[in-house]
Write a protein that holds these residues in place. Structure first.
Motif, PDB file in Angstrom:
ATOM      1  N   ARG A  46       0.814  -1.214   0.000  1.00 19.68           N
ATOM      2  CA  ARG A  46       0.000   0.000   0.000  1.00 19.68           C
ATOM      3  C   ARG A  46       0.845   1.258   0.000  1.00 19.68           C
ATOM      4  O   ARG A  46       0.396   2.320  -0.416  1.00 19.68           O
ATOM      5  N   LYS A  58      -4.881  -2.238  -2.854  1.00 18.85           N
ATOM      6  CA  LYS A  58      -6.135  -1.574  -2.512  1.00 18.85           C
ATOM      7  C   LYS A  58      -7.323  -2.359  -3.093  1.00 18.85           C
ATOM      8  O   LYS A  58      -8.329  -2.591  -2.410  1.00 18.85           O
ATOM      9  N   GLU A 107      -5.530  -3.750   5.986  1.00 18.78           N
ATOM     10  CA  GLU A 107      -6.144  -2.481   6.354  1.00 18.78           C
ATOM     11  C   GLU A 107      -5.784  -2.089   7.791  1.00 18.78           C
ATOM     12  O   GLU A 107      -5.490  -0.937   8.077  1.00 18.78           O
TER      13      GLU A 107
END
Lengths: 224, 242
Positions: A46, A58, A107
């Motif tokens: 990322r 993503k 995430e």
């Protein structure tokens, strides 16, 4: 309520139950380890300077977080063979769990990374560390520590979610409970015992993670 | 030949022209204090000197190497130039000793035993020989800053850049940090400091560079310049900070 509980009848199937429990433990251990690794790689991607990696990571996260786990599992186990990718139930189950956990952890870990003070990266740069060294040595350890409790919770969610892989006949704990109640019709007892075993596993996992965490993140003075 | 040579350096942040043609030469062993109001470009200039910040025009040569923000070049430069920051920037997950040993072992491939000896040495130098195994969060700000200095020194830089390194400290802790700098200056270390410590600039520094609106407005021997400023801007600045 004229129902009479009959846990004794489950004893007959204790081997099935234990084998299922053991399979759930194995699924959890393997998918947790690989999932954490994938989450770290996803988070690294990322912030990579290569836009393909950045956007790829993503897209991966969005794809997995916005589709049902059972559909991901069925796609891997029933869908992929259509293009020649075949695997056993256990392999497919693990793969689905790892991909799922990896997306959520990407995430979570990214959030930890985003909170790295810029000055620490600058200090590392002025000391001559490369981007990779900075990520592995400077950014990742404190970031992982910052989000550790979320990582632990997510791993436990995946352990519980592993029940779904019974749907492709992986013979884990839920599969065992299904099997037993289909034989003796003791649904109440079978699922209650399965639930208690999941509960026990969740407690154990948290305990083990906390032990690892308190050792790894200790800030007690070290003897040189 | 000068150790650091800055030639007509310009720098923009978007439309903002922060450095407007800086020329500056720093000789080995010199202690140069860069002073000026906030926004005058002094920190930016310092950060340009080791590639933390890019510049748009001109050239900076440090120890014979052209300074740029290219990762490879920054890594090469790190062998010659160290930097200490206002906010210490110690790595919180590493002990004091590990903070110091990290770069020598990773970059210079110093053996662990040797790096340990080196770390202990530089820690003694900043007066914190007993903190080797401690984590940064257990230290006071002044102690953390001295560890940061020690961490830079372990790479044996030829020049040490200090960016307002006492500004975040409680007043009573400033002295210990300045004492370390004074000792380094006495040993012949080249120091470039962005600072508000006028007494230090005058007593320990060789030269003062007063920056104003992105330019070197006035510069010269520290004692002379601070005692007898030639421009009204510097006079006003000194009046305001002393």
């Amino acid at each position: 309520m004229g129902y009479e509980l009959n846990f004794g009848a489950l004893l007959e199937y204790q081997d099935v139950l234990l084998a299922g429990l053991w399979m759930t433990v194995k699924l959890t251990v393997v998918s947790t380890l690989l999932g954490i690794l994938l989450g770290i790689l996803g988070a690294a991607a990322r912030r990579h300077r290569n836009p393909v990696l950045r956007h790829g990571s993503k897209a991966y996260v969005e794809l997995i977080r916005n589709t049902p786990f059972i559909v991901q599992l069925f796609f891997i186990f029933f869908g992929l063979p259509a293009i020649g990718i075949k695997m056993t139930e256990v392999e497919a189950g693990i793969l689905a769990l790892v991909i799922n956990l990896g997306a959520y952890l990407t995430e979570i870990i990214r959030a930890g990374i985003d909170n790295t003070p810029k000055g620490q990266i600058e200090a590392a740069r002025t000391l001559g560390l490369s981007s990779r060294q900075i990520f592995i040595r400077i950014i990742l350890p404190p970031a992982f520590q910052r989000v550790y409790s979320s990582v632990v919770s997510q791993c436990i969610i995946v352990m519980l979610g592993s029940a779904v892989v019974s749907q492709i006949s992986v013979q884990e704990l839920t599969f065992a409970a299904n099997f037993i109640q289909s034989r003796n019709f003791l649904s109440f007892e079978s699922y209650l015992v399965a639930a208690l075993l999941y509960l026990l596993l969740a407690f154990l996992m948290r305990l083990i993670f906390n032990l690892i965490g308190s050792r790894a993140f200790s800030r007690e003075e070290k003897q040189s | 030949m000068s150790l650091v040579s800055v030639r007509d350096v310009h720098k923009y942040f978007g439309d903002l022209h922060v450095l407007k043609g800086i020329d500056l030469d720093i000789k080995a062993g010199e202690v140069v204090s860069i002073i000026g109001r906030s926004g005058s470009g002094k920190s930016t200039l310092l950060r340009c000197m080791n590639g933390l910040e890019s510049y748009d025009q001109g050239a900076i040569i440090l120890d014979g190497m052209e300074v740029s923000t290219d990762e490879f070049q920054v890594r090469k430069l790190s062998q010659s130039v160290g930097m200490v920051f206002q906010s210490f920037n110690l790595f919180p997950h590493l002990t004091v000793g590990e903070n110091i040993m990290l770069a020598p072992t990773l970059i210079k491939k110093t053996s662990k035993a040797e790096a340990k000896k080196l770390a202990q040495e530089v820690l003694e130098k900043v007066g914190l020989g007993d903190k080797f195994g401690q984590y940064p969060e257990k230290l006071s700000g002044g102690q953390q800053q001295r560890v940061a200095i020690a961490r830079s020194l372990a790479m044996k830089p030829k020049v040490l850049l200090c960016d307002e390194i006492t500004s975040a400290l409680d007043p009573e802790l400033v002295g210990d940090v300045l004492k370390v700098l004074e000792q380094l200056a006495a040993e012949g270390m080249t120091l470039v400091l962005v600072t508000h410590e006028m007494n230090f600039a005058r007593d320990v520094g060789d030269r003062v560079v007063f920056m104003h609106q992105g330019k070197v407005h006035e510069t010269g021997d520290a004692k002379t310049v601070l005692a007898d400023p030639q421009t009204p801007e510097l006079r006003q600045f000194i009046g305001a900070v002393l």
